[in-house]
Design a protein around this motif. Structure first.
Motif, PDB file in Angstrom:
ATOM      1  N   ARG A   7       0.810  -1.391  -0.139  1.00  0.00           N
ATOM      2  CA  ARG A   7       0.131  -0.028  -0.086  1.00  0.00           C
ATOM      3  C   ARG A   7       0.966   1.230  -0.017  1.00  0.00           C
ATOM      4  O   ARG A   7       1.676   1.170   0.610  1.00  0.00           O
ATOM      5  CB  ARG A   7      -0.987  -0.051   1.136  1.00  0.00           C
ATOM      6  N   ALA A   8       0.251   2.371  -0.675  1.00  0.00           N
ATOM      7  CA  ALA A   8       1.359   3.616  -0.700  1.00  0.00           C
ATOM      8  C   ALA A   8       0.222   4.651  -0.320  1.00  0.00           C
ATOM      9  O   ALA A   8      -0.799   4.707  -0.719  1.00  0.00           O
ATOM     10  CB  ALA A   8       1.719   3.629  -2.330  1.00  0.00           C
ATOM     11  N   ILE A   9       0.904   5.658   0.323  1.00  0.00           N
ATOM     12  CA  ILE A   9       0.154   6.731   0.773  1.00  0.00           C
ATOM     13  C   ILE A   9       1.117   7.878   0.386  1.00  0.00           C
ATOM     14  O   ILE A   9       2.122   8.137   0.706  1.00  0.00           O
ATOM     15  CB  ILE A   9      -0.265   6.906   2.300  1.00  0.00           C
ATOM     16  N   ILE A  10       0.341   8.921  -0.424  1.00  0.00           N
ATOM     17  CA  ILE A  10       0.931  10.043  -0.817  1.00  0.00           C
ATOM     18  C   ILE A  10       0.176  11.248   0.085  1.00  0.00           C
ATOM     19  O   ILE A  10      -0.983  11.340  -0.260  1.00  0.00           O
ATOM     20  CB  ILE A  10       1.004  10.363  -2.210  1.00  0.00           C
ATOM     21  N   ASP A  11       0.989  11.892   0.867  1.00  0.00           N
ATOM     22  CA  ASP A  11       0.488  12.899   1.592  1.00  0.00           C
ATOM     23  C   ASP A  11       0.969  14.306   1.235  1.00  0.00           C
ATOM     24  O   ASP A  11       2.005  14.655   1.397  1.00  0.00           O
ATOM     25  CB  ASP A  11       1.218  12.625   3.292  1.00  0.00           C
ATOM     26  N   ILE A  12       0.009  15.144   0.648  1.00  0.00           N
ATOM     27  CA  ILE A  12       0.204  16.410   0.214  1.00  0.00           C
ATOM     28  C   ILE A  12       0.130  17.463   1.527  1.00  0.00           C
ATOM     29  O   ILE A  12      -1.251  18.012   1.818  1.00  0.00           O
ATOM     30  CB  ILE A  12      -0.732  16.814  -0.971  1.00  0.00           C
ATOM     31  N   GLY A  13       1.052  17.751   2.382  1.00  0.00           N
ATOM     32  CA  GLY A  13       0.859  18.720   3.294  1.00  0.00           C
ATOM     33  C   GLY A  13       1.214  19.973   3.014  1.00  0.00           C
ATOM     34  O   GLY A  13       1.668  20.365   2.008  1.00  0.00           O
ATOM     35  N   SER A  14       1.182  20.971   4.052  1.00  0.00           N
ATOM     36  CA  SER A  14       1.411  22.433   3.850  1.00  0.00           C
ATOM     37  C   SER A  14       2.761  22.379   4.011  1.00  0.00           C
ATOM     38  O   SER A  14       3.371  23.973   3.228  1.00  0.00           O
ATOM     39  CB  SER A  14       0.447  23.132   5.006  1.00  0.00           C
ATOM     40  N   ASN A  15       3.683  21.869   4.534  1.00  0.00           N
ATOM     41  CA  ASN A  15       5.083  21.982   4.547  1.00  0.00           C
ATOM     42  C   ASN A  15       5.838  20.976   3.909  1.00  0.00           C
ATOM     43  O   ASN A  15       6.746  21.134   2.760  1.00  0.00           O
ATOM     44  CB  ASN A  15       5.465  21.849   5.964  1.00  0.00           C
TER      45      ASN A  15
END
Length: 485
Positions: A7-15
């Motif tokens: 499983r892959a998660i791409i987390d587009i955060g503010s920083n």
């Protein structure tokens, strides 16, 4: 050994923007790959209301690479989420369209959904957690009340590290007043004397600074505990120490240094406002929470330490079933015992063969290193020390395991030595296979540590087995006795 899909998660955060690929058992996923790019999407958002052109370009380049990697790594599922900066920006939808053109479908998480995932992330790694999660990102701060394995109250506030400098610049005490105002507006109910669980890169960097100043011997963040007064101390330290000295601390990422002063100021204010009892670091947060949310109720109740130890033992050991059986075989020697010690002993047995492939002269050190420095959750420093001591002893180490004697009491380590000696006897008697353990029993009476073997297995009691039987008996204050059954 039950495996989950990759499983892959791409987390587009503010920083930052991060790709994490997970493998292994569903309840205790192991990180196969982890990469972060500090895009700074939320930088300047408070002044312009827009995502800047350069941060967007950096983010899109990173996301294109991340998508390609998930394809190359054969990730079965790819979940891409975006949080506060994209949520709040006027051009957030335009950015999401550009991401979609790359081939990634993005879920724009609400503040409540972000907070819920952060809370479940801590629960996934600390099932018994009872307190308040604080997840500090670049654009927002999530507070989550957790207890009994459930997410209770939750709130998201615009207090990310990229916003704090502007608030503090408006005058002395401005951040304190701003935080109190937001807490009041959110309707957050303050419960005194609860631990505060730290999530987010800036707060983890503060914990690494505290470790450095305290000369803490175990460089593992997850489960690291600090007194609540440490937050105010970090504010004072950072007021006196320059960035050059901070950057020289190799455990603190250079990219985190600029945010430390603001992160410490916010933490100190929250600790005072919430009257927190302690600070505890969680290595798991939003991404792990998203995985946890997808589990069935039965999967959620699994012990993550036992699940991970069983997978690791099966992968690195010779006989996949042996750890559980060994634990059952030695259990009569150690009851009654508290639940936590019982699970630590179980974990040690599951890992009881992980160093077999090492050079014989270094097997004890290998077992020690796996227990102390492994990427385990559901275990604190004391627990790591006890498992490490058990493995160190089982693999032939003599005396106290290095570092373990600083993390656990002499009584704890003495018990772990006995676990290790019992494991060592069981491993030698059985050769690591099931038959001899199924055909024998071990127990104690007032004076003896007895070992019962079936008549057909009497030949298993050789010289080395006899010696290890005597060693274990001596550690328990007994004499060794062999019986036929």
């Amino acid at each position: 050994m039950r495996q989950g899909p990759r499983r892959a998660i791409i987390d587009i955060g503010s920083n930052s923007i991060r790709l994490v690929v997970y493998d292994g058992p569903l309840r205790a996923p192991a990180i196969l790959f982890n990469e972060k790019v500090m895009a700074g999407l939320g930088r300047g958002l408070g002044e312009t209301g827009m995502l800047g052109a350069q941060p967007v370009a950096t983010a899109l380049r990173a996301l294109e690479r991340f998508r390609a990697l998930t394809v190359a790594m054969n990730a079965t599922t790819v979940r891409t989420v975006a949080t506060a900066a994209v949520r709040d920006a006027k051009n957030g939808k335009e950015f999401l369209a550009k991401v979609a053109a790359i081939g990634l479908k993005v879920e724009l998480l609400s503040g409540e959904a972000e907070a819920t995932a952060s809370g479940f992330g801590v629960i996934s790694a600390m099932p018994e957690a009872d307190g308040i999660v604080g997840d500090l990102g670049g654009g927002s701060l999530e507070l989550v009340r957790i207890s009994g394995g459930k997410v209770r109250a939750r709130v998201s506030m615009p207090l990310g590290v990229l916003r704090l400098a502007a608030v503090r610049a408006s005058g002395r005490g401005a951040l304190d007043r701003h935080v109190r105002k937001l807490l009041k507006k959110s309707g957050w109910v303050i419960e005194k004397d609860l631990p505060f669980y730290l999530v987010g890169g800036s707060w983890r960097a503060l914990a690494r600074l505290h470790m450095h100043l305290s000369l803490w011997p175990l460089p593992i963040l997850h489960g690291y505990s600090m007194p609540s007064i440490a937050a105010a101390r970090m504010v004072r330290v950072l007021a006196q120490i320059g960035r050059k000295r901070l950057k020289a601390i190799d455990t603190i990422q250079t990219s985190r240094v600029p945010a430390l002063v603001d992160a410490a100021a916010l933490l100190a204010i929250l600790v005072r406002s919430l009257e927190s009892s302690a600070l505890i670091v969680s290595a798991a947060g939003l991404r792990e929470g998203l995985l946890f949310e997808g589990l069935t109720p039965e999967q959620r109740t699994e012990d993550p330490l036992i699940a991970a130890a069983r997978e690791s033992g099966a992968r690195q050991g010779r006989f996949a079933e042996h750890g559980d059986l060994l634990n059952q075989w030695i259990a009569p020697l150690f009851g009654p015992e508290n639940v936590d010690d019982s699970r630590l002993r179980h974990a040690a047995c599951l890992l009881g063969d992980v160093a077999w492939a090492a050079n014989p002269d270094f097997r004890a050190e290998r077992g020690l290193e796996i227990a102390l420095h492994g990427n385990w959750v559901g275990i604190d420093a004391r627990g790591r020390a006890m498992v490490a001591q058990a493995l160190f002893t089982s693999f032939g180490g003599s005396g106290s395991a290095p570092v373990a004697d600083v993390l656990a009491s002499p009584a704890d380590l003495a018990m772990a030595v006995r676990w290790g000696l019992a494991m060592r006897l069981g491993q030698r008697l059985s050769g690591g296979v099931a038959g001899p353990l199924n055909g024998s029993q071990i127990g104690m009476d007032a004076t003896s540590l007895w070992l019962k073997l079936q008549e057909s297995g009497a030949g298993l009691y050789g010289e080395v087995v006899e010696r290890r039987h005597r060693q274990l008996a001596t550690s328990l204050g007994k004499t060794a006795r062999l019986e036929a059954s």
